[in-house]
Structures are given as C-alpha cells and as structure tokens.
Write a protein that holds these residues in place. Structure first.
Motif, PDB file in Angstrom:
ATOM      1  N   VAL A   3      16.588  56.403  39.473  1.00  0.00           N
ATOM      2  CA  VAL A   3      16.466  56.225  38.027  1.00  0.00           C
ATOM      3  C   VAL A   3      17.232  57.324  37.293  1.00  0.00           C
ATOM      4  CG1 VAL A   3      14.867  56.164  36.064  1.00  0.00           C
ATOM      5  CG2 VAL A   3      14.241  55.081  38.238  1.00  0.00           C
ATOM      6  N   SER A   4      17.982  56.928  36.291  1.00  0.00           N
ATOM      7  CA  SER A   4      18.703  57.871  35.436  1.00  0.00           C
ATOM      8  C   SER A   4      18.128  57.848  34.026  1.00  0.00           C
ATOM      9  CB  SER A   4      20.197  57.517  35.356  1.00  0.00           C
ATOM     10  OG  SER A   4      20.824  57.697  36.603  1.00  0.00           O
ATOM     11  N   ILE A   5      18.086  59.017  33.397  1.00  0.00           N
ATOM     12  CA  ILE A   5      17.682  59.099  31.989  1.00  0.00           C
ATOM     13  C   ILE A   5      18.934  59.318  31.160  1.00  0.00           C
ATOM     14  CG2 ILE A   5      16.456  60.472  30.269  1.00  0.00           C
ATOM     15  CD1 ILE A   5      14.249  60.898  32.179  1.00  0.00           C
ATOM     16  N   GLY A  22      19.879  33.044  33.054  1.00  0.00           N
ATOM     17  CA  GLY A  22      19.218  32.639  34.291  1.00  0.00           C
ATOM     18  C   GLY A  22      19.401  33.633  35.416  1.00  0.00           C
ATOM     19  N   THR A  23      20.475  34.414  35.354  1.00  0.00           N
ATOM     20  CA  THR A  23      20.734  35.417  36.378  1.00  0.00           C
ATOM     21  C   THR A  23      21.113  36.723  35.697  1.00  0.00           C
ATOM     22  OG1 THR A  23      23.061  34.716  36.531  1.00  0.00           O
ATOM     23  CG2 THR A  23      21.502  33.744  38.101  1.00  0.00           C
ATOM     24  N   TYR A  24      20.582  37.804  36.208  1.00  0.00           N
ATOM     25  CA  TYR A  24      20.898  39.118  35.639  1.00  0.00           C
ATOM     26  C   TYR A  24      20.620  40.183  36.692  1.00  0.00           C
ATOM     27  CZ  TYR A  24      15.973  38.143  34.532  1.00  0.00           C
ATOM     28  OH  TYR A  24      14.661  37.742  34.579  1.00  0.00           O
ATOM     29  N   PRO A  25      21.255  41.369  36.554  1.00  0.00           N
ATOM     30  CA  PRO A  25      21.097  42.415  37.560  1.00  0.00           C
ATOM     31  C   PRO A  25      19.643  42.866  37.676  1.00  0.00           C
ATOM     32  CG  PRO A  25      22.913  42.916  36.063  1.00  0.00           C
ATOM     33  CD  PRO A  25      22.172  41.765  35.480  1.00  0.00           C
ATOM     34  N   SER A  26      19.299  43.392  38.841  1.00  0.00           N
ATOM     35  CA  SER A  26      17.935  43.868  39.057  1.00  0.00           C
ATOM     36  C   SER A  26      17.707  45.254  38.454  1.00  0.00           C
ATOM     37  CB  SER A  26      17.630  43.923  40.562  1.00  0.00           C
ATOM     38  OG  SER A  26      18.492  44.850  41.202  1.00  0.00           O
ATOM     39  N   THR A  27      18.765  45.879  37.924  1.00  0.00           N
ATOM     40  CA  THR A  27      18.622  47.187  37.290  1.00  0.00           C
ATOM     41  C   THR A  27      17.611  47.106  36.153  1.00  0.00           C
ATOM     42  OG1 THR A  27      20.955  47.646  37.744  1.00  0.00           O
ATOM     43  CG2 THR A  27      19.842  49.080  36.155  1.00  0.00           C
ATOM     44  N   ARG A  28      16.575  47.927  36.237  1.00  0.00           N
ATOM     45  CA  ARG A  28      15.547  47.926  35.192  1.00  0.00           C
ATOM     46  C   ARG A  28      15.912  48.932  34.107  1.00  0.00           C
ATOM     47  NH1 ARG A  28       9.556  46.235  36.555  1.00  0.00           N
ATOM     48  NH2 ARG A  28      10.045  44.342  37.703  1.00  0.00           N
ATOM     49  N   VAL A  29      15.936  48.453  32.888  1.00  0.00           N
ATOM     50  CA  VAL A  29      16.321  49.287  31.748  1.00  0.00           C
ATOM     51  C   VAL A  29      15.130  49.382  30.807  1.00  0.00           C
ATOM     52  CG1 VAL A  29      17.931  49.579  29.830  1.00  0.00           C
ATOM     53  CG2 VAL A  29      18.706  48.480  31.955  1.00  0.00           C
ATOM     54  N   CYS A  30      14.663  50.601  30.556  1.00  0.00           N
ATOM     55  CA  CYS A  30      13.546  50.808  29.629  1.00  0.00           C
ATOM     56  C   CYS A  30      14.020  51.698  28.482  1.00  0.00           C
ATOM     57  CB  CYS A  30      12.360  51.461  30.340  1.00  0.00           C
ATOM     58  SG  CYS A  30      10.884  51.545  29.300  1.00  0.00           S
ATOM     59  N   VAL A  31      13.827  51.216  27.267  1.00  0.00           N
ATOM     60  CA  VAL A  31      14.215  51.954  26.070  1.00  0.00           C
ATOM     61  C   VAL A  31      12.958  52.522  25.424  1.00  0.00           C
ATOM     62  CG1 VAL A  31      15.418  51.861  23.858  1.00  0.00           C
ATOM     63  CG2 VAL A  31      16.106  50.324  25.721  1.00  0.00           C
ATOM     64  N   LEU A  32      12.946  53.832  25.175  1.00  0.00           N
ATOM     65  CA  LEU A  32      11.824  54.469  24.489  1.00  0.00           C
ATOM     66  C   LEU A  32      12.209  54.732  23.046  1.00  0.00           C
ATOM     67  CD1 LEU A  32      10.470  57.094  27.057  1.00  0.00           C
ATOM     68  CD2 LEU A  32       9.672  54.784  26.619  1.00  0.00           C
ATOM     69  N   ARG A  33      11.343  54.305  22.129  1.00  0.00           N
ATOM     70  CA  ARG A  33      11.603  54.506  20.708  1.00  0.00           C
ATOM     71  C   ARG A  33      10.341  55.015  20.017  1.00  0.00           C
ATOM     72  NH1 ARG A  33      14.877  50.642  17.239  1.00  0.00           N
ATOM     73  NH2 ARG A  33      15.470  52.716  16.502  1.00  0.00           N
ATOM     74  N   THR A  67      28.269  61.814  31.570  1.00  0.00           N
ATOM     75  CA  THR A  67      26.823  62.013  31.602  1.00  0.00           C
ATOM     76  C   THR A  67      26.056  60.710  31.384  1.00  0.00           C
ATOM     77  OG1 THR A  67      26.636  62.474  29.222  1.00  0.00           O
ATOM     78  CG2 THR A  67      27.118  64.337  30.681  1.00  0.00           C
ATOM     79  N   LYS A  68      26.725  59.693  30.894  1.00  0.00           N
ATOM     80  CA  LYS A  68      26.058  58.419  30.602  1.00  0.00           C
ATOM     81  C   LYS A  68      26.501  57.286  31.530  1.00  0.00           C
ATOM     82  CE  LYS A  68      25.334  59.389  25.668  1.00  0.00           C
ATOM     83  NZ  LYS A  68      25.812  60.772  25.681  1.00  0.00           N
ATOM     84  N   VAL A  69      27.683  57.426  32.118  1.00  0.00           N
ATOM     85  CA  VAL A  69      28.242  56.325  32.886  1.00  0.00           C
ATOM     86  C   VAL A  69      27.490  56.084  34.197  1.00  0.00           C
ATOM     87  CG1 VAL A  69      29.928  57.588  34.294  1.00  0.00           C
ATOM     88  CG2 VAL A  69      30.486  55.290  33.432  1.00  0.00           C
ATOM     89  N   ASN A  70      26.575  56.995  34.562  1.00  0.00           N
ATOM     90  CA  ASN A  70      25.809  56.735  35.787  1.00  0.00           C
ATOM     91  C   ASN A  70      24.871  55.545  35.645  1.00  0.00           C
ATOM     92  OD1 ASN A  70      23.779  57.864  34.229  1.00  0.00           O
ATOM     93  ND2 ASN A  70      23.645  59.751  35.416  1.00  0.00           N
ATOM     94  N   ILE A  86      16.983  52.669  34.573  1.00  0.00           N
ATOM     95  CA  ILE A  86      17.509  53.480  33.476  1.00  0.00           C
ATOM     96  C   ILE A  86      16.433  53.628  32.418  1.00  0.00           C
ATOM     97  CG2 ILE A  86      19.285  53.660  31.687  1.00  0.00           C
ATOM     98  CD1 ILE A  86      20.883  51.592  33.443  1.00  0.00           C
ATOM     99  N   VAL A  87      16.239  54.862  31.939  1.00  0.00           N
ATOM    100  CA  VAL A  87      15.370  55.108  30.801  1.00  0.00           C
ATOM    101  C   VAL A  87      16.237  55.658  29.684  1.00  0.00           C
ATOM    102  CG1 VAL A  87      13.322  56.268  29.914  1.00  0.00           C
ATOM    103  CG2 VAL A  87      13.421  55.618  32.321  1.00  0.00           C
TER     104      VAL A  87
END
Length: 394
Positions: A163-165, A187-198, A125-128, A135-136
């Motif tokens: 987008v996966s939650i 200097g280089t990193y994946p374009s995958t956007r990761v947003c953490v809600l707290r 359920t998380k490995v996606n 990712i949120v």
C-alpha cells in the motif's frame, strides 16, 4: 567493468546504455525495410536517476510521433518510479492480475485536461500508484505522516500489503487520481484498492470566537464568507458528504469522509485527547485544566496543532506506549520464561494484539475503515481481549 586508457571505470550501466544506443541506430537503418520495434526490459538497471532521465529523453527523441513520422516504436517494462514519472500517463500500461490495464483516455474516466494535469504533477513521489496493490489518498501532512504508523500499530503495516500513501492538494486532484483507476467499461477494473480520505470540514459551535468569552477555546469568527463551513448552517450532512464523494466511490475506489471537522480534531474527539495534548505540550502536565465536552477539548487541540510537528510527536507517543506494554509483558514473565525465546515472542505478540485492539477502539471509524479497506480486517473485540483495559493508549 571496463578500464579505459585514462583508467576510467565503466560499469554495467554504461555498457547497457551503449548497447541500447547501438540497437537504436541499427533499427533506424531498417525503418524503410521493416517494422522497427524496440523492446527494453527494465532499462533502469545499474543507472542512477539522472542517467535514467537522460536515457528516456534519448529514447523519446527516436520514437515515432507526429513530429517524427519515421521514428520507431518502443515498449519499456520498468519498476522505476523515476522513468514512470516522465512517461505520458496515457501511454502507461499497468500489468495486474495477469491482465494489461492501459490508461489511455478511452479506457479510464479521465478527460483530456486531467491528463494535462497528471503529466505535470505525477512525479516520482506519486507515480508509485502504478506499482501499488492499494492506495490511500490523503489531503494533509498529518495523515501522510501518521497513517503508516497507525496502520503498523494496528498490526497492518502498509508495506506488507503493498500500500502506498499519496498526498494530494485541495484543488480536486484526488478526483483525477481516482478516475485514473475508474474504467469506462465498469464490468472489469484493476484489483488495486484506492481509498480517498477527506475531511468533512464542518466547524462546531464551540469553535466560534465570541466577544463575551463564552466559548473558551473558540478561535474562529463567523462571517459571510465562511458560513457554509459552520455545522449549524448545514441542513443536510449526508448531502454534504455525497457532494464531497462526488459520485466517485465505486468499482475499487472508496471515498471515506470524516464524521467531524478534520483529521486532528477527530483523533482527539474519538479517544486520543491525552496523546494529542501531550504531542502539543510535550507532556500531560496541565491536562486537567482543559475542561468541557469532547468537541470543546478537540477544539482546543485543533487550535494548537502544528501539522507536521504534531504528527511526528503523536506517532512517537503511540509507538512508545506499545514499547512500554511489550516491556511490561516481558518483565511480568518468570525468570525462566524471560530467557525463553518462544515465551518472550508470545508475550510480545500478546502485547501487540492487545494494543492494536485498544487503539482501534479509540480511533475515528473512518480511519480504521480506510486502513482495513486497503489491508485486511482488524479482528478483535476490545471488551474481550485479555489484558486490553490497561494495554492501549491512555
């Protein structure tokens, strides 16, 4: 498909298994003569999850390792979360933006203990996260249930943006998921956007239960163990937010902290009190009896919330409001236009846009910012949208 003497059918999945097993046997015979390398493209094809697991266990038993120095090397390409969840995260390579992004320790900001955790808890359920474009990471069931529906109502359905939650626990696991996408070579990193809600997790004064009943909706007692959670005891809220972010809001990782107590508290305070009340009580009967400022009303909601039931009910209430608006727009058309497909589509789109703009104005800012971060900006001005004053959540 083959039919054996006992009339048992074997499909493509079993044929693929037999073929891969045969190739492994042949490679093992060549270990001492040449470099044995097995390449398998999408081994999950035509296999149910249990057989996928058995296949991976079999392949792992044949791999070269400290315990099996005479083994072979194998490279699998897969879109299967079942297979990916059983792989060691340090051995995963994500293909993104025409580049390969390995997750081995020297590439990410993860430590050795982090990989131990991920091997245990990075389930199907998380490995996606390895397959998502965005990712949120959320800490509660309510966010996990409500955010996809809120995004859809805002005209930003998460599936359209890949987008996966992912729900994390409160033991700091979000940091491990974030660090998985933070690169040591910044200097280089994946374009995958990761947003953490707290959650900010600061309780307003009106939450305190007082013996004289002066806080009519108060339900928490202040004591020595929880003093740090009270807003009046926090001398520097920005410092608290910085501590919650923990220096991990960088590269393509973004950490969003609520401006108030919890997700549910913020939903009520910023504009959805009526909907939150209805989700709790089943109707709006008696809502006029809940008096006080926005903090007090939101405290009442927080004291009554049952996480999953509340989230499902609020999701349904908001969806029904949009359906009513679409229906009203169509019914307002002339008889001739109601029969015209393009006119009905235009009326529906107008209702969707008006509702999205109105809803955006009633949501906590950090929620809107998170959805926009992983999808696209929600364009529109609540003051200038045609018909918007009667379009959105009541």
């Amino acid at each position: 498909m083959a039919l054996t003497e006992d009339r048992k059918l074997h499909g493509l999945g079993y044929h693929n298994l037999l073929f891969m097993a045969a190739e492994l046997l042949l490679l093992e015979q060549e270990v001492e003569k040449e470099f044995p390398l097995l390449l398998i493209e999408e081994p999950e094809a035509h296999l149910h999850p249990q057989l996928q697991m058995k296949l991976l266990q079999f392949i792992n038993s044949k791999m070269k390792s400290d315990e099996n120095p005479e083994g072979i090397q194998c490279i699998l390409t897969t879109h299967s979360p079942n297979l990916s969840s059983k792989a060691d995260p340090s051995e995963v390579i994500m293909l993104n933006d025409s580049r390969a992004w390995p997750f081995k320790p020297e590439e990410t900001e993860l430590d050795g203990d982090d990989y131990v955790y991920l091997r245990k808890f990075l389930d199907a359920t998380k490995v996606n996260i390895f397959f998502a474009k965005g990712i949120v990471l959320v800490e509660g069931d309510a966010e996990n249930i409500l955010l996809p529906e809120i995004a859809r109502l805002l005209g930003r359905p998460l599936e359209n943006y890949g987008v996966s939650i992912i729900k994390y626990d409160n033991s700091g696991s979000w940091k491990r998921f974030a660090k998985l996408f933070l690169r040591r070579d910044s200097g280089t990193y994946p374009s995958t956007r990761v947003c953490v809600l707290r959650d900010l997790d600061l309780w307003p004064d009106c939450v305190e239960e007082k013996d004289d009943g002066s806080n009519q909706y108060g339900f928490k007692k202040q004591n020595g163990r929880n003093q740090r959670y009270w807003r009046r005891n926090c001398t520097n809220e920005q410092q608290r937010k910085d501590e919650l972010i923990d220096g991990l809001s960088r590269q393509n990782v973004c950490v969003k902290i609520s401006d108030d107590w919890t997700f549910e508290f913020c939903l009520s305070k910023y504009g959805l009190f009526g909907e939150c009340y209805e989700a709790i009580q089943g109707s709006r009967e008696g809502i006029e009896g809940i008096v006080g400022d926005d903090n007090e009303k939101a405290t009442y909601i927080q004291s009554k919330v049952s996480k999953t039931d509340f989230a499902y009910d609020l999701s349904r209430i908001l969806a029904d409001q949009l359906k009513d608006l679409v229906r009203g727009n169509i019914e307002a058309l002339s008889d001739e236009d109601q029969k015209d497909r393009d006119a009905r589509k235009k009326a529906t789109n107008s209702a969707n846009l008006a509702f999205a703009i109105a809803l955006k104005g009633k949501l906590p800012p950090y929620i809107v910012e998170a959805i926009e971060y992983v999808t696209a900006p929600i364009v529109g001005d609540v003051q200038n949208a045609e018909g918007v004053r009667n379009a959105g959540p009541a």
